[in-house]
Write a protein that holds these residues in place. Structure first.
Motif, PDB file in Angstrom:
ATOM      1  N   SER A  51     -24.846  47.961  13.965  1.00 47.83           N
ATOM      2  CA  SER A  51     -25.697  48.694  14.920  1.00 47.83           C
ATOM      3  C   SER A  51     -26.932  49.251  14.227  1.00 47.83           C
ATOM      4  CB  SER A  51     -24.905  49.841  15.560  1.00 47.83           C
ATOM      5  OG  SER A  51     -23.775  49.320  16.207  1.00 47.83           O
ATOM      6  N   THR A 184     -19.253  51.326  17.722  1.00 49.81           N
ATOM      7  CA  THR A 184     -19.620  50.554  18.913  1.00 49.81           C
ATOM      8  C   THR A 184     -18.381  50.146  19.693  1.00 49.81           C
ATOM      9  OG1 THR A 184     -21.533  49.672  17.769  1.00 49.81           O
ATOM     10  CG2 THR A 184     -20.790  48.433  19.684  1.00 49.81           C
ATOM     11  N   ASP A 203     -24.700  42.846  19.711  1.00 47.10           N
ATOM     12  CA  ASP A 203     -23.980  43.821  18.883  1.00 47.10           C
ATOM     13  C   ASP A 203     -22.541  43.935  19.393  1.00 47.10           C
ATOM     14  OD1 ASP A 203     -23.520  45.775  16.972  1.00 47.10           O
ATOM     15  OD2 ASP A 203     -24.294  47.414  18.192  1.00 47.10           O
ATOM     16  N   VAL A 204     -21.607  43.955  18.462  1.00 48.64           N
ATOM     17  CA  VAL A 204     -20.184  44.102  18.831  1.00 48.64           C
ATOM     18  C   VAL A 204     -19.581  45.229  18.004  1.00 48.64           C
ATOM     19  CG1 VAL A 204     -19.957  41.631  19.338  1.00 48.64           C
ATOM     20  CG2 VAL A 204     -19.401  42.471  17.053  1.00 48.64           C
ATOM     21  N   SER A 277     -23.973  51.429  21.171  1.00 52.24           N
ATOM     22  CA  SER A 277     -23.665  51.999  19.874  1.00 52.24           C
ATOM     23  C   SER A 277     -24.421  53.285  19.619  1.00 52.24           C
ATOM     24  CB  SER A 277     -23.993  50.983  18.795  1.00 52.24           C
ATOM     25  OG  SER A 277     -25.364  50.724  18.852  1.00 52.24           O
TER      26      SER A 277
HETATM   27 MG    MG Z   1     -21.761  49.404  15.726  1.00 47.82          MG
END
Ligand code: MG
Ligand code: GTP
Length: 454
Positions: A51, A184, A203-204, A277
């Protein structure tokens, strides 16, 4: 096309104009469609800096952070301070370290009484008390043993800026935002307009409960950016987390290879699944911004290329136990799985996946600054007996860590592709600006090759 054909039968110049307009429209549509397909998947274990990298993209190639956006980080920054003190107070007990001053213990007790829910803003009038806690020689000793419990990476940064961040008119700086930690949850795609291409950067969450969701964004990936923290060689994670998690990931991938994909992602959509996030990570579409470079433009500390091939199915062999780690009585270090080993195993699983046969792989060996700081007190060979390089040498350490990932990449047998590795510091905007400029061309090239455009 039939519309176009009928236009050609007309002889009037207005018809010719409409043909031309229609062609232009179709070209625009085709371009728009193509532009939306550069998909960058950012993967890696928890706290590796995914993130933070995306926040940098927003600063460098997106809309940045307005005053309102920055204000929205005040609570998170204060929560990070609260959590730091609570975590250290706990660790003092678990590691059996004595306070130098009785007053520090009183401060610890006060903050320990807070639960996560009733964490409050840290007040200006608490600064003297907190600084005295932080400077307590016992607390400093505990800080230096931060690898034995789960301490935030930004602990020292925030404790050194207490005066500023508790001021009544405090407005978080970009660095404060980059340092803020919020795990996140879910999958989010952020769009950035970069050099006439739309980059969808996904993003994960890297925590065990999050990884099972990754499969939902495995389709049509142009490039993977895998983040791995260089500083985690002396840290551990609970054993059950990783074994369970990897099993799930493998099971999902196997399922996906024999069945239809569970979810189709639409690269036109900004948001694949809710979850963010950061308090104001929103504002997904980043128009191109030109920020002036700071005077010392840092080159990437190293660029490394590697050729490899892909076996039919990933294995989990990297999740071995670290034989050198003894148990502490810290509750966050209950099982002794080394974080670097676990991250390598995760990397191996990803690069071996059939989903990514034609996907270029970019490895960010992140947190160079944290490695540089800790290498003087924490030796790699204590955790990896096979390391025979010099002690207190961050270059030898990072090369050793790179060789671990290289070996994981080497395990591929069936297809040829390239891996690009960079040493990064995700909290350093100039470093990420430079590294991203280097990888951008690789990503675009992969995209063009995948769509037979070159
Ligand atoms: Mg993150
Ligand atoms: N000092 C330093 N801190 C970093 C660096 N990269 C990330 N961090 C910090 O590490 C913490 C975790 O970073 P995140 O970006 O939240 O990590 P993540 O990979 O997104 O974590 P999950 O969302 O849980 O998967 C944050 O407090 C960041 O500020 C770095 O290169 N140096």
């Amino acid at each position: 096309m039939s519309n176009l054909a009928s236009c050609f039968t007309g002889s009037q110049s207005s018809d010719a104009k409409s043909v031309s307009k229609e062609i232009e429209r179709q070209l625009r549509e085709a371009k728009k469609e193509a532009r939306s397909q550069v998909k960058l998947l950012v993967l890696g274990a928890a706290e590796s800096g995914k993130s933070t990298f995306i926040k940098q993209m927003r600063i460098i190639h997106g809309k940045g952070y307005t005053e309102e956006d920055r204000k929205s980080y005040i609570t998170l920054v204060h929560q990070n301070v609260n959590m730091t003190i609570r975590t250290m107070a706990n660790a003092m007990v678990n590691l059996g370290i004595k306070y130098e001053h009785e007053t520090s213990k009183a401060t610890a007790d006060k903050f320990s009484a807070f639960t996560r829910d009733d964490e409050t803003l840290v007040m200006e009038n608490q600064v003297t008390e907190l600084l005295s806690f932080w400077e307590d020689s016992g607390v400093q000793k505990c800080y230096l043993r931060g690898n034995e419990y789960h301490l935030l990476d930004s602990a020292s940064y925030y404790m050194s800026h207490l005066q500023r961040i508790t001021a009544i008119n405090y407005l978080p700086t970009l660095q404060d935002i980059l340092r803020a930690r919020l795990p996140t949850s879910g999958i989010t795609e952020y769009l950035f307009d970069i050099d006439s291409f739309i980059f969808g950067i996904v993003d994960v969450g890297g925590q065990k409960t999050e990884r099972r969701k990754w499969i939902h964004c495995f389709e049509n990936v142009t490039s993977i950016v895998f983040l791995a923290a260089l500083s985690e060689y002396d840290q551990t994670i609970p054993e059950d987390e990783i074994s369970q998690d990897l099993r799930y990931t493998l099971g999902s991938v196997r399922h996906q290879q024999t069945n239809k994909p569970m979810v189709r992602t639409n690269s036109e959509h900004l948001h694949i699944k809710s979850g963010s996030s950061s308090p104001s990570q929103g504002g997904k579409f980043g128009r191109k911004h030109h920020h002036s470079l700071h005077n010392q433009r840092q080159p990437p500390q190293s660029i490394w290329k590697h050729q490899g091939s892909l076996p039919p199915f990933p294995s989990t062999k990297g999740t071995e136990k670290n034989p050198n780690r003894g148990k502490t009585n810290s509750d966050s270090v209950t099982a002794q799985i080394n974080r670097l080993r676990e991250s390598c195993a995760l990397f191996k699983t990803i690069v071996n996946s059939q989903w990514f046969r034609n996907t270029s792989v970019i490895l960010f060996l992140n947190k160079t600054d944290v490695l540089n700081e800790k290498i003087h007190r924490s030796h790699v060979c204590t955790h990896f007996p096979e390391f025979t390089g010099p002690q207190k040498d961050s270059v030898a350490a990072r090369e050793f860590i790179l060789s671990k990932y290289s070996k994981a990449f080497d395990s591929m047998k069936h297809t040829k592709r390239t891996m690009y590795a960079h040493y990064t510091c995700a909290t350093d905007t100039n470093n990420i600006r430079f590294v991203f400029a280097a990888i951008k061309d690789i990503i675009v090239q992969s995209y063009l090759i995948n769509y037979n455009l070159v």
